[in-house]
Design a protein around this motif. Structure first.
Motif, PDB file in Angstrom:
ATOM      1  N   CYS A  11      46.691  38.865  36.270  1.00  0.00           N
ATOM      2  CA  CYS A  11      45.540  39.705  35.935  1.00  0.00           C
ATOM      3  C   CYS A  11      44.292  38.965  36.399  1.00  0.00           C
ATOM      4  CB  CYS A  11      45.467  39.969  34.439  1.00  0.00           C
ATOM      5  SG  CYS A  11      43.976  40.870  33.932  1.00  0.00           S
ATOM      6  N   GLY A  16      39.886  39.414  36.928  1.00  0.00           N
ATOM      7  CA  GLY A  16      38.790  40.230  36.467  1.00  0.00           C
ATOM      8  C   GLY A  16      37.430  39.664  36.785  1.00  0.00           C
ATOM      9  N   ALA A  73      35.260  44.449  34.934  1.00  0.00           N
ATOM     10  CA  ALA A  73      36.405  45.156  35.517  1.00  0.00           C
ATOM     11  C   ALA A  73      37.582  44.200  35.626  1.00  0.00           C
ATOM     12  CB  ALA A  73      36.057  45.713  36.891  1.00  0.00           C
ATOM     13  N   THR A  74      38.784  44.769  35.534  1.00  0.00           N
ATOM     14  CA  THR A  74      39.990  43.960  35.716  1.00  0.00           C
ATOM     15  C   THR A  74      40.940  44.659  36.682  1.00  0.00           C
ATOM     16  OG1 THR A  74      41.080  44.952  33.787  1.00  0.00           O
ATOM     17  CG2 THR A  74      39.881  42.893  33.434  1.00  0.00           C
ATOM     18  N   LEU A  75      41.774  43.848  37.326  1.00  0.00           N
ATOM     19  CA  LEU A  75      42.748  44.358  38.281  1.00  0.00           C
ATOM     20  C   LEU A  75      44.039  43.578  38.091  1.00  0.00           C
ATOM     21  CD1 LEU A  75      43.645  45.897  40.847  1.00  0.00           C
ATOM     22  CD2 LEU A  75      42.557  44.089  42.190  1.00  0.00           C
ATOM     23  N   THR A  85      43.734  49.190  37.349  1.00  0.00           N
ATOM     24  CA  THR A  85      42.355  48.734  37.177  1.00  0.00           C
ATOM     25  C   THR A  85      41.778  49.261  35.876  1.00  0.00           C
ATOM     26  OG1 THR A  85      41.473  50.632  38.385  1.00  0.00           O
ATOM     27  CG2 THR A  85      41.947  48.646  39.665  1.00  0.00           C
ATOM     28  N   SER A  86      40.760  48.564  35.414  1.00  0.00           N
ATOM     29  CA  SER A  86      40.049  48.979  34.210  1.00  0.00           C
ATOM     30  C   SER A  86      38.594  48.592  34.375  1.00  0.00           C
ATOM     31  CB  SER A  86      40.656  48.290  32.978  1.00  0.00           C
ATOM     32  OG  SER A  86      39.938  48.624  31.809  1.00  0.00           O
ATOM     33  N   TYR A  87      37.686  49.465  33.899  1.00  0.00           N
ATOM     34  CA  TYR A  87      36.255  49.229  34.043  1.00  0.00           C
ATOM     35  C   TYR A  87      35.543  49.388  32.707  1.00  0.00           C
ATOM     36  CZ  TYR A  87      37.035  49.796  39.074  1.00  0.00           C
ATOM     37  OH  TYR A  87      37.473  49.653  40.362  1.00  0.00           O
ATOM     38  N   THR A  98      33.440  48.937  41.993  1.00  0.00           N
ATOM     39  CA  THR A  98      34.845  49.036  42.385  1.00  0.00           C
ATOM     40  C   THR A  98      35.428  47.639  42.548  1.00  0.00           C
ATOM     41  OG1 THR A  98      34.436  51.116  43.561  1.00  0.00           O
ATOM     42  CG2 THR A  98      36.483  49.952  44.053  1.00  0.00           C
ATOM     43  N   ILE A  99      36.520  47.385  41.849  1.00  0.00           N
ATOM     44  CA  ILE A  99      37.218  46.104  41.962  1.00  0.00           C
ATOM     45  C   ILE A  99      38.384  46.278  42.929  1.00  0.00           C
ATOM     46  CG2 ILE A  99      38.739  46.535  39.979  1.00  0.00           C
ATOM     47  CD1 ILE A  99      38.499  43.541  39.301  1.00  0.00           C
ATOM     48  N   SER A 100      38.599  45.269  43.771  1.00  0.00           N
ATOM     49  CA  SER A 100      39.696  45.354  44.735  1.00  0.00           C
ATOM     50  C   SER A 100      40.159  43.945  45.094  1.00  0.00           C
ATOM     51  CB  SER A 100      39.251  46.100  45.995  1.00  0.00           C
ATOM     52  OG  SER A 100      38.219  45.388  46.650  1.00  0.00           O
ATOM     53  N   CYS A 160      46.840  42.425  31.994  1.00  0.00           N
ATOM     54  CA  CYS A 160      45.478  42.762  31.588  1.00  0.00           C
ATOM     55  C   CYS A 160      45.474  43.532  30.258  1.00  0.00           C
ATOM     56  CB  CYS A 160      44.800  43.605  32.668  1.00  0.00           C
ATOM     57  SG  CYS A 160      44.580  42.768  34.255  1.00  0.00           S
TER      58      CYS A 160
END
Length: 125
Positions: free
Chosen positions: A33, A35, A49-51, A57-59, A68-70, A102
């Motif tokens: 995880c 973030g 945000a986490t990925l 994903t979570s915001y 935007t997380i990537s 996460c």
């Protein structure tokens, strides 16, 4: 062991964009995880945000539809594209990694195991 190095911070006017990057190295198992977090002066650190390696994903509500997380295919760089920036987005931004899921971390309000040194984002009105 995991090392995280953030870059891409800077100063921008409200409505502008920035792209943060986090170069990750070390044990990939400890980066299940990942973030982005931020901390403004006088405030507590908050999740942005986490990925997860699964792609989930979570915001935070405050950044949904703007950030935007990537992650690149090699999972060595975590990115945060920030659009429509607001003065309230001003903070030190930190990259973090953890071997747990996460959802597990969030549900139990656990702290991430590894943190970067942070990169400053300043948004002027």
């Amino acid at each position: 062991q995991v090392q995280l190095v953030e870059s891409g911070g800077g100063s921008v006017q409200a409505g502008g964009s920035l792209r943060l990057s986090c170069a990750a190295s070390g044990d990939t198992a400890r980066r299940y995880c990942m973030g982005w977090f931020r901390q403004a002066p006088g405030k507590e650190r908050e999740r942005v945000a986490t990925l997860e390696r699964s792609g989930l994903t979570s915001y935070a509500d405050s950044v949904k539809d703007r950030f935007t997380i990537s992650q690149d295919n090699a999972q060595n760089t975590l990115n945060l594209q920030m659009n429509s920036l607001k003065p309230e987005d001003t903070a030190m931004y930190y990259c973090a990694a953890d071997p747990r899921s996460c959802a597990f971390i969030s549900a139990l309000k656990l702290k991430f195991g590894t943190w970067g040194q942070g990169t400053q984002v300043t948004v002027s009105s």
